[in-house]
Design a protein around this motif. Structure first.
Motif, PDB file in Angstrom:
ATOM      1  N   VAL A  87       0.844  -1.196   0.000  1.00  0.00           N
ATOM      2  CA  VAL A  87       0.000   0.000   0.000  1.00  0.00           C
ATOM      3  C   VAL A  87       0.880   1.248   0.000  1.00  0.00           C
ATOM      4  CG1 VAL A  87      -1.827   1.255   1.195  1.00  0.00           C
ATOM      5  CG2 VAL A  87      -1.795  -1.256   1.247  1.00  0.00           C
ATOM      6  N   ASP A  88       0.679   2.094  -0.997  1.00  0.00           N
ATOM      7  CA  ASP A  88       1.419   3.351  -1.155  1.00  0.00           C
ATOM      8  C   ASP A  88       0.821   4.404  -0.214  1.00  0.00           C
ATOM      9  OD1 ASP A  88       2.723   5.637  -1.993  1.00  0.00           O
ATOM     10  OD2 ASP A  88       2.004   5.552  -4.057  1.00  0.00           O
ATOM     11  N   VAL A  89       1.664   4.999   0.654  1.00  0.00           N
ATOM     12  CA  VAL A  89       1.191   6.052   1.565  1.00  0.00           C
ATOM     13  C   VAL A  89       1.915   7.366   1.311  1.00  0.00           C
ATOM     14  CG1 VAL A  89       0.488   4.441   3.372  1.00  0.00           C
ATOM     15  CG2 VAL A  89       2.811   5.383   3.403  1.00  0.00           C
ATOM     16  N   ASP A  97      -9.286  10.938  -1.303  1.00  0.00           N
ATOM     17  CA  ASP A  97      -9.621   9.646  -0.683  1.00  0.00           C
ATOM     18  C   ASP A  97      -8.951   8.452  -1.367  1.00  0.00           C
ATOM     19  OD1 ASP A  97     -11.242  10.770   1.286  1.00  0.00           O
ATOM     20  OD2 ASP A  97     -13.035  10.690   0.027  1.00  0.00           O
ATOM     21  N   LYS A  98      -7.837   8.688  -2.047  1.00  0.00           N
ATOM     22  CA  LYS A  98      -7.152   7.565  -2.692  1.00  0.00           C
ATOM     23  C   LYS A  98      -6.638   6.554  -1.665  1.00  0.00           C
ATOM     24  CE  LYS A  98      -4.364  10.166  -5.218  1.00  0.00           C
ATOM     25  NZ  LYS A  98      -3.322  10.551  -6.192  1.00  0.00           N
ATOM     26  N   LEU A  99      -6.083   7.051  -0.568  1.00  0.00           N
ATOM     27  CA  LEU A  99      -5.533   6.151   0.424  1.00  0.00           C
ATOM     28  C   LEU A  99      -6.630   5.286   1.044  1.00  0.00           C
ATOM     29  CD1 LEU A  99      -3.198   5.044   2.038  1.00  0.00           C
ATOM     30  CD2 LEU A  99      -3.439   6.946   3.642  1.00  0.00           C
ATOM     31  N   GLN A 100      -7.779   5.873   1.348  1.00  0.00           N
ATOM     32  CA  GLN A 100      -8.863   5.094   1.933  1.00  0.00           C
ATOM     33  C   GLN A 100      -9.332   3.987   0.982  1.00  0.00           C
ATOM     34  OE1 GLN A 100     -12.104   7.311   3.650  1.00  0.00           O
ATOM     35  NE2 GLN A 100     -13.512   5.587   3.545  1.00  0.00           N
ATOM     36  N   GLN A 101      -9.427   4.301  -0.303  1.00  0.00           N
ATOM     37  CA  GLN A 101      -9.820   3.276  -1.266  1.00  0.00           C
ATOM     38  C   GLN A 101      -8.797   2.148  -1.303  1.00  0.00           C
ATOM     39  OE1 GLN A 101     -12.345   1.917  -2.749  1.00  0.00           O
ATOM     40  NE2 GLN A 101     -12.702   3.172  -4.578  1.00  0.00           N
ATOM     41  N   ALA A 102      -7.503   2.502  -1.257  1.00  0.00           N
ATOM     42  CA  ALA A 102      -6.450   1.491  -1.272  1.00  0.00           C
ATOM     43  C   ALA A 102      -6.484   0.654   0.002  1.00  0.00           C
ATOM     44  CB  ALA A 102      -5.086   2.170  -1.430  1.00  0.00           C
ATOM     45  N   GLN A 103      -6.706   1.289   1.148  1.00  0.00           N
ATOM     46  CA  GLN A 103      -6.786   0.563   2.413  1.00  0.00           C
ATOM     47  C   GLN A 103      -7.926  -0.455   2.386  1.00  0.00           C
ATOM     48  OE1 GLN A 103      -7.019   4.407   4.567  1.00  0.00           O
ATOM     49  NE2 GLN A 103      -5.775   3.404   6.135  1.00  0.00           N
ATOM     50  N   VAL A 209      -5.134   3.579  -8.234  1.00  0.00           N
ATOM     51  CA  VAL A 209      -6.205   4.359  -7.612  1.00  0.00           C
ATOM     52  C   VAL A 209      -5.984   5.834  -7.942  1.00  0.00           C
ATOM     53  CG1 VAL A 209      -7.424   4.880  -5.476  1.00  0.00           C
ATOM     54  CG2 VAL A 209      -6.266   2.668  -5.727  1.00  0.00           C
ATOM     55  N   LEU A 210      -6.960   6.447  -8.595  1.00  0.00           N
ATOM     56  CA  LEU A 210      -6.859   7.857  -8.950  1.00  0.00           C
ATOM     57  C   LEU A 210      -8.108   8.600  -8.496  1.00  0.00           C
ATOM     58  CD1 LEU A 210      -5.390   7.707 -12.576  1.00  0.00           C
ATOM     59  CD2 LEU A 210      -4.183   8.329 -10.468  1.00  0.00           C
ATOM     60  N   ALA A 211      -7.904   9.838  -8.064  1.00  0.00           N
ATOM     61  CA  ALA A 211      -9.034  10.670  -7.654  1.00  0.00           C
ATOM     62  C   ALA A 211      -9.832  11.095  -8.880  1.00  0.00           C
ATOM     63  CB  ALA A 211      -8.533  11.900  -6.898  1.00  0.00           C
ATOM     64  N   ARG A 212     -11.128  11.338  -8.666  1.00  0.00           N
ATOM     65  CA  ARG A 212     -11.979  11.769  -9.773  1.00  0.00           C
ATOM     66  C   ARG A 212     -11.452  13.076 -10.371  1.00  0.00           C
ATOM     67  NH1 ARG A 212     -15.227   8.654 -12.491  1.00  0.00           N
ATOM     68  NH2 ARG A 212     -16.006   7.809 -10.507  1.00  0.00           N
ATOM     69  N   PRO A 272     -11.439   4.507  -9.450  1.00  0.00           N
ATOM     70  CA  PRO A 272     -11.662   5.890  -9.016  1.00  0.00           C
ATOM     71  C   PRO A 272     -11.804   5.926  -7.499  1.00  0.00           C
ATOM     72  CG  PRO A 272     -13.123   5.290 -10.832  1.00  0.00           C
ATOM     73  CD  PRO A 272     -12.499   4.029 -10.342  1.00  0.00           C
ATOM     74  N   ALA A 273     -11.157   6.888  -6.868  1.00  0.00           N
ATOM     75  CA  ALA A 273     -11.116   6.921  -5.407  1.00  0.00           C
ATOM     76  C   ALA A 273     -12.485   7.166  -4.785  1.00  0.00           C
ATOM     77  CB  ALA A 273     -10.130   7.981  -4.934  1.00  0.00           C
ATOM     78  N   ASP A 274     -13.383   7.854  -5.516  1.00  0.00           N
ATOM     79  CA  ASP A 274     -14.688   8.172  -4.941  1.00  0.00           C
ATOM     80  C   ASP A 274     -15.723   7.089  -5.193  1.00  0.00           C
ATOM     81  OD1 ASP A 274     -14.911   8.538  -7.661  1.00  0.00           O
ATOM     82  OD2 ASP A 274     -16.186  10.319  -7.515  1.00  0.00           O
ATOM     83  N   GLU A 275     -15.329   6.020  -5.860  1.00  0.00           N
ATOM     84  CA  GLU A 275     -16.268   4.931  -6.131  1.00  0.00           C
ATOM     85  C   GLU A 275     -16.464   4.098  -4.865  1.00  0.00           C
ATOM     86  OE1 GLU A 275     -16.790   2.894 -10.216  1.00  0.00           O
ATOM     87  OE2 GLU A 275     -15.288   1.726  -9.144  1.00  0.00           O
ATOM     88  N   SER A 276     -17.665   3.591  -4.670  1.00  0.00           N
ATOM     89  CA  SER A 276     -17.923   2.774  -3.483  1.00  0.00           C
ATOM     90  C   SER A 276     -17.063   1.512  -3.523  1.00  0.00           C
ATOM     91  CB  SER A 276     -19.394   2.386  -3.408  1.00  0.00           C
ATOM     92  OG  SER A 276     -19.718   1.438  -4.418  1.00  0.00           O
TER      93      SER A 276
END
Length: 293
Positions: A87-89, A97-103, A209-212, A272-276
């Motif tokens: 996991v890239d931090v 919210d890229k990190l949250q999606q990756a987590q 993982v990329l932000a919208r 996309p980071a904002d995707e559920s």
């Protein structure tokens, strides 16, 4: 981030019906995952002609009575897998919210592996390997994995993401499945690190993982852009033409990464980071061939 918002019981219930799909399982240990390698499990694989030296216990005498030829039964081998979740931090992962999606994606993939009695390690990196969990096994260890991933944070100091720490001797020694969760916005590239992983016989899953806002920026006019990893700033006049060129550059980069993965025999998914988490996992990861029923 609360535990309820991180991984919900309803989501875990849906996970129970899924499994990780792997072309081969590079493991020398016995386990519960069936592979295409010939082994000693009880599940029949195929018939093969008998050759001197084969185990006589596996001869099919009924086939000999019918055909007058000796055939032996082969069976599917059963191995476990070793799943590395990288996991890239770096600071760019804080955006959108890229990190949250990756987590959350790492937690979901790790849970599937633990549920099949595979072994799991979570590695956290930025400009170097920052921390890693002990090797976890079995579904009861899922709570430890969730706690470790939920506690992941970006370093306080500005950090640039890189995979060069893998090139400098950081590649895991025991072959397994390596899942790279990152925006892949590396100044120094990713090719050499992936080559080193493959030389060590790891199977690789690339999760970008990329932000919208990175995929489709809503900005227009005169803006001051700040590099989240270096702290450098730049005044930019964003006209419709400039924004269109940026969108095309991002599309070209993600396509290039996807094509690279296909040529090298890697799995690839763009999230996309904002995707559920449900859509990212049950739609995009299934389409990528990483998971299935």
């Amino acid at each position: 981030m609360s535990r309820g918002a991180f991984i919900t019981p309803a989501f875990l219930g849906r996970l129970e019906r899924m499994r990780l799909l792997m072309r081969e399982v590079p493991s020398l240990r016995g386990g519960a995952r069936r592979t295409r390698q010939v082994g000693t499990s009880v599940e029949f694989a195929e018939y093969k002609p008998y050759t001197p030296g084969d185990d006589l216990r596996h001869l099919d005498w009924r086939a000999y009575a019918r055909l007058g030829k000796l055939f032996r039964k082969t069976f599917l081998d059963e191995r476990d897998a070793l799943l590395y979740l990288l996991v890239d931090v770096s600071h760019s992962m804080m955006f959108g919210d890229k990190l949250q999606q990756a987590q959350q994606m790492a937690a979901a993939l790790g849970y599937l592996a633990l549920a099949e009695d595979d072994r799991v390690e979570a590695w956290v990196f930025a400009e170097k390997l920052r921390t890693r969990t002990p090797r976890l096994t079995g579904k009861p260890a899922a709570s430890r994995l969730f706690d470790a991933l939920q506690a992941v944070q970006t370093p306080e100091e500005a950090t640039e993401g890189t995979l060069n720490w893998l090139v400098r001797g950081g590649v895991p020694r025991e072959p397994g499945v390596v899942v790279l969760l990152s925006d892949f916005l590396f100044q120094d590239g990713y090719e050499e690190a992936i080559r080193r992983l493959q030389l060590q016989r790891h199977q690789i899953v690339v999760v970008q993982v990329l932000a919208r806002e990175e995929l489709d920026p809503p900005f227009m006019g005169d803006v001051h852009l700040i590099d989240s990893e270096t702290g450098g700033g730049k005044e930019v006049a964003l006209s419709p033409h400039v924004v269109d060129r940026y969108r095309q550059a991002v599309a070209d980069y993600t396509t290039e990464l996807q094509d690279y993965c296909r040529r090298r025999g890697l799995y690839y998914a763009l999230l996309p980071a904002d995707e559920s988490l449900e859509d990212a996992f049950f739609r995009r990861m299934v389409t990528a061939g990483v998971i299935g029923r």
